[in-house]
Design a protein around this motif. Structure first.
Motif, PDB file in Angstrom:
ATOM      1  N   PRO A  60      92.775  23.838  41.322  1.00  0.00           N
ATOM      2  CA  PRO A  60      91.957  22.766  40.736  1.00  0.00           C
ATOM      3  C   PRO A  60      91.830  21.540  41.636  1.00  0.00           C
ATOM      4  O   PRO A  60      90.928  20.729  41.442  1.00  0.00           O
ATOM      5  CB  PRO A  60      92.691  22.428  39.434  1.00  0.00           C
ATOM      6  CG  PRO A  60      94.091  22.879  39.659  1.00  0.00           C
ATOM      7  CD  PRO A  60      93.986  24.088  40.530  1.00  0.00           C
ATOM      8  N   GLY A  61      92.718  21.407  42.614  1.00  0.00           N
ATOM      9  CA  GLY A  61      92.631  20.257  43.511  1.00  0.00           C
ATOM     10  C   GLY A  61      91.617  20.405  44.620  1.00  0.00           C
ATOM     11  O   GLY A  61      91.352  19.454  45.367  1.00  0.00           O
ATOM     12  N   ALA A  62      91.033  21.593  44.761  1.00  0.00           N
ATOM     13  CA  ALA A  62      90.043  21.830  45.817  1.00  0.00           C
ATOM     14  C   ALA A  62      88.655  21.488  45.301  1.00  0.00           C
ATOM     15  O   ALA A  62      88.234  21.948  44.242  1.00  0.00           O
ATOM     16  CB  ALA A  62      90.100  23.284  46.274  1.00  0.00           C
ATOM     17  N   ARG A  63      87.935  20.669  46.062  1.00  0.00           N
ATOM     18  CA  ARG A  63      86.562  20.301  45.696  1.00  0.00           C
ATOM     19  C   ARG A  63      85.608  21.256  46.391  1.00  0.00           C
ATOM     20  O   ARG A  63      85.595  21.373  47.607  1.00  0.00           O
ATOM     21  CB  ARG A  63      86.268  18.862  46.130  1.00  0.00           C
ATOM     22  CG  ARG A  63      87.093  17.829  45.383  1.00  0.00           C
ATOM     23  CD  ARG A  63      86.862  16.439  45.932  1.00  0.00           C
ATOM     24  NE  ARG A  63      87.450  16.249  47.249  1.00  0.00           N
ATOM     25  CZ  ARG A  63      86.837  15.701  48.279  1.00  0.00           C
ATOM     26  NH1 ARG A  63      85.576  15.310  48.178  1.00  0.00           N
ATOM     27  NH2 ARG A  63      87.463  15.536  49.431  1.00  0.00           N
ATOM     28  N   LEU A  64      84.805  21.943  45.604  1.00  0.00           N
ATOM     29  CA  LEU A  64      83.987  23.028  46.123  1.00  0.00           C
ATOM     30  C   LEU A  64      82.567  22.587  46.415  1.00  0.00           C
ATOM     31  O   LEU A  64      81.922  21.947  45.594  1.00  0.00           O
ATOM     32  CB  LEU A  64      83.968  24.177  45.105  1.00  0.00           C
ATOM     33  CG  LEU A  64      83.195  25.438  45.500  1.00  0.00           C
ATOM     34  CD1 LEU A  64      83.798  26.058  46.744  1.00  0.00           C
ATOM     35  CD2 LEU A  64      83.195  26.426  44.339  1.00  0.00           C
ATOM     36  N   ARG A  65      82.085  22.951  47.613  1.00  0.00           N
ATOM     37  CA  ARG A  65      80.663  22.865  47.939  1.00  0.00           C
ATOM     38  C   ARG A  65      80.112  24.277  47.937  1.00  0.00           C
ATOM     39  O   ARG A  65      80.729  25.190  48.485  1.00  0.00           O
ATOM     40  CB  ARG A  65      80.452  22.257  49.330  1.00  0.00           C
ATOM     41  CG  ARG A  65      80.694  20.763  49.411  1.00  0.00           C
ATOM     42  CD  ARG A  65      80.442  20.275  50.821  1.00  0.00           C
ATOM     43  NE  ARG A  65      80.648  18.842  50.938  1.00  0.00           N
ATOM     44  CZ  ARG A  65      80.704  18.201  52.098  1.00  0.00           C
ATOM     45  NH1 ARG A  65      80.582  18.877  53.230  1.00  0.00           N
ATOM     46  NH2 ARG A  65      80.897  16.900  52.135  1.00  0.00           N
ATOM     47  N   ARG A  66      78.947  24.456  47.346  1.00  0.00           N
ATOM     48  CA  ARG A  66      78.401  25.803  47.204  1.00  0.00           C
ATOM     49  C   ARG A  66      77.781  26.350  48.476  1.00  0.00           C
ATOM     50  O   ARG A  66      77.493  27.522  48.578  1.00  0.00           O
ATOM     51  CB  ARG A  66      77.353  25.823  46.084  1.00  0.00           C
ATOM     52  CG  ARG A  66      77.950  25.586  44.718  1.00  0.00           C
ATOM     53  CD  ARG A  66      78.886  26.724  44.325  1.00  0.00           C
ATOM     54  NE  ARG A  66      79.513  26.490  43.028  1.00  0.00           N
ATOM     55  CZ  ARG A  66      80.387  27.307  42.467  1.00  0.00           C
ATOM     56  NH1 ARG A  66      80.756  28.395  43.094  1.00  0.00           N
ATOM     57  NH2 ARG A  66      80.916  27.018  41.290  1.00  0.00           N
ATOM     58  N   SER A  67      77.575  25.522  49.461  1.00  0.00           N
ATOM     59  CA  SER A  67      76.959  25.991  50.695  1.00  0.00           C
ATOM     60  C   SER A  67      77.680  25.390  51.882  1.00  0.00           C
ATOM     61  O   SER A  67      78.135  24.253  51.846  1.00  0.00           O
ATOM     62  CB  SER A  67      75.474  25.601  50.742  1.00  0.00           C
ATOM     63  OG  SER A  67      74.929  25.910  52.022  1.00  0.00           O
ATOM     64  N   ALA A  68      77.787  26.188  52.951  1.00  0.00           N
ATOM     65  CA  ALA A  68      78.406  25.692  54.182  1.00  0.00           C
ATOM     66  C   ALA A  68      77.383  25.044  55.103  1.00  0.00           C
ATOM     67  O   ALA A  68      77.736  24.531  56.161  1.00  0.00           O
ATOM     68  CB  ALA A  68      79.098  26.853  54.910  1.00  0.00           C
ATOM     69  N   ASP A  69      76.105  25.084  54.729  1.00  0.00           N
ATOM     70  CA  ASP A  69      75.060  24.532  55.590  1.00  0.00           C
ATOM     71  C   ASP A  69      75.251  23.032  55.788  1.00  0.00           C
ATOM     72  O   ASP A  69      75.460  22.283  54.835  1.00  0.00           O
ATOM     73  CB  ASP A  69      73.675  24.790  54.985  1.00  0.00           C
ATOM     74  CG  ASP A  69      73.351  26.277  54.961  1.00  0.00           C
ATOM     75  OD1 ASP A  69      74.014  27.034  55.695  1.00  0.00           O
ATOM     76  OD2 ASP A  69      72.443  26.651  54.204  1.00  0.00           O
ATOM     77  N   HIS A  70      75.167  22.607  57.028  1.00  0.00           N
ATOM     78  CA  HIS A  70      75.178  21.185  57.398  1.00  0.00           C
ATOM     79  C   HIS A  70      76.473  20.481  57.005  1.00  0.00           C
ATOM     80  O   HIS A  70      76.500  19.267  56.883  1.00  0.00           O
ATOM     81  CB  HIS A  70      73.987  20.446  56.764  1.00  0.00           C
ATOM     82  CG  HIS A  70      72.676  21.120  56.999  1.00  0.00           C
ATOM     83  ND1 HIS A  70      72.165  21.336  58.271  1.00  0.00           N
ATOM     84  CD2 HIS A  70      71.778  21.642  56.139  1.00  0.00           C
ATOM     85  CE1 HIS A  70      70.999  21.957  58.168  1.00  0.00           C
ATOM     86  NE2 HIS A  70      70.743  22.156  56.893  1.00  0.00           N
ATOM     87  N   ALA A  71      77.539  21.234  56.790  1.00  0.00           N
ATOM     88  CA  ALA A  71      78.818  20.614  56.449  1.00  0.00           C
ATOM     89  C   ALA A  71      79.653  20.488  57.718  1.00  0.00           C
ATOM     90  O   ALA A  71      80.028  21.501  58.297  1.00  0.00           O
ATOM     91  CB  ALA A  71      79.549  21.472  55.417  1.00  0.00           C
TER      92      ALA A  71
END
Length: 229
Positions: free
Chosen positions: A188-199
Motif C-alpha cells: 500500500p505504500g507504493a504509488r502506482l503510475r499506470r504507464s512508464a511513458d515519459h517517466a
C-alpha cells in the motif's frame, strides 16, 4: 537473506555502487558486506610477490569499508576478501543475500558479450536480485527522484515484487504497463503510475532473461531479478 553484498574494487564506479548499497542497507535495516576479490594475473608467482598484491587488496577493501562506516548512519559494515575471480565469488555470496550491488564500468562501451564483465555475469547468475549501478562518468552522479520503472511488458512475480518493494522503501512512484492491482494491495505504500511513458527513472527493473540491452544503455541503475540463469 540477512545482508546486502557490495562488490567493491576501489574504482569511482564502485564508489557509486557503495552509495547505493548503503541506501539499501539503511532502508532495509540490514548489515552490509563489502566484498573485494584479487588474484595474481600473470601465471605462477612466488609467495612474497603475491603477499604484496594481497596487501594492496587489503588496503582497497579497508578503504571501501571505512568509507561505508564513515558515511552511514549506523549500518553494520563487514568485509570479505577473496583470492580468485570476483564474479564467481559474488555469485556465491548472493546465496545468502537480500541484494547484491555492483558498479558498472560503462557497459555500453563493451562488446555484446556483456556476461563477460563482472557486473553482467553477476546479474545473470546471482541467486538474489542484483543492482548494477550505472553512471555517466568517473564521478558519482546525483540520483534524481524519479520513478521505479518496470522495464518489460510481461514481468514475472519476482520482478514485480522487487519493483514494488523498492518503490515502497524509497517512497517513489512505480511506473509499469501492466495491471498491478494485486501487488498494490500487498504494497500500500507504493504509488502506482499506470504507464512508464515519459517517466524519468531512478531505477529500472528487469528480469534475467534479456537484461543485456538495459545493462548497456540504461540511463540509470538497473535491477535484475528473477530465477538465476
Amino acid at each position: 537473506m540477512h545482508h546486502i553484498v557490495l562488490g567493491y574494487d576501489g574504482s569511482d564506479f564502485s564508489m557509486q555502487a557503495l552509495d547505493w548499497a548503503l541506501d539499501e542497507a539503511e532502508l532495509r535495516k540490514l548489515p552490509l558486506i563489502v566484498a573485494h576479490a584479487w588474484q595474481w594475473p600473470y601465471g605462477k608467482a612466488d609467495e612474497e610477490t603475491k603477499a604484496h598484491l594481497r596487501k594492496a587488496a587489503e588496503h582497497v577493501l579497508w578503504h571501501g569499508a571505512d568509507c561505508a562506516r564513515q558515511t552511514s548512519s549506523g549500518v553494520q559494515v563487514d568485509t570479505d576478501l577473496y583470492e580468485g575471480p570476483a564474479a564467481e565469488h559474488l555469485v556465491g555470496l548472493s546465496g545468502g543475500a537480500a541484494l547484491v550491488v555492483v558498479g558498472s564500468r560503462g557497459l555500453s562501451a563493451l562488446p555484446r558479450a556483456v556476461v563477460g564483465s563482472v557486473a553482467g555475469y553477476v546479474a545473470a547468475h546471482a541467486q538474489s536480485p542484483v543492482i548494477v549501478v550505472r553512471g555517466p562518468g568517473p564521478l558519482p552522479a546525483a540520483t534524481a527522484r524519479g520513478s521505479i520503472v518496470v522495464a518489460e511488458t510481461n514481468p514475472d512475480e519476482t520482478v514485480l515484487e522487487f519493483a514494488f518493494g523498492e518503490a515502497e522503501l524509497r517512497q517513489l512512484p512505480l511506473a509499469a504497463t501492466v495491471d498491478l492491482t494485486e501487488y498494490s494491495r500487498r504494497h500500500p505504500g507504493a504509488r502506482l503510475r499506470r504507464s512508464a511513458d515519459h517517466a524519468p527513472a531512478t531505477l529500472m527493473v528487469v528480469g534475467r532473461k534479456h537484461p543485456e540491452h538495459l545493462l548497456r544503455h540504461a540511463p540509470c541503475p538497473v535491477a535484475v531479478a528473477g530465477p538465476a540463469g
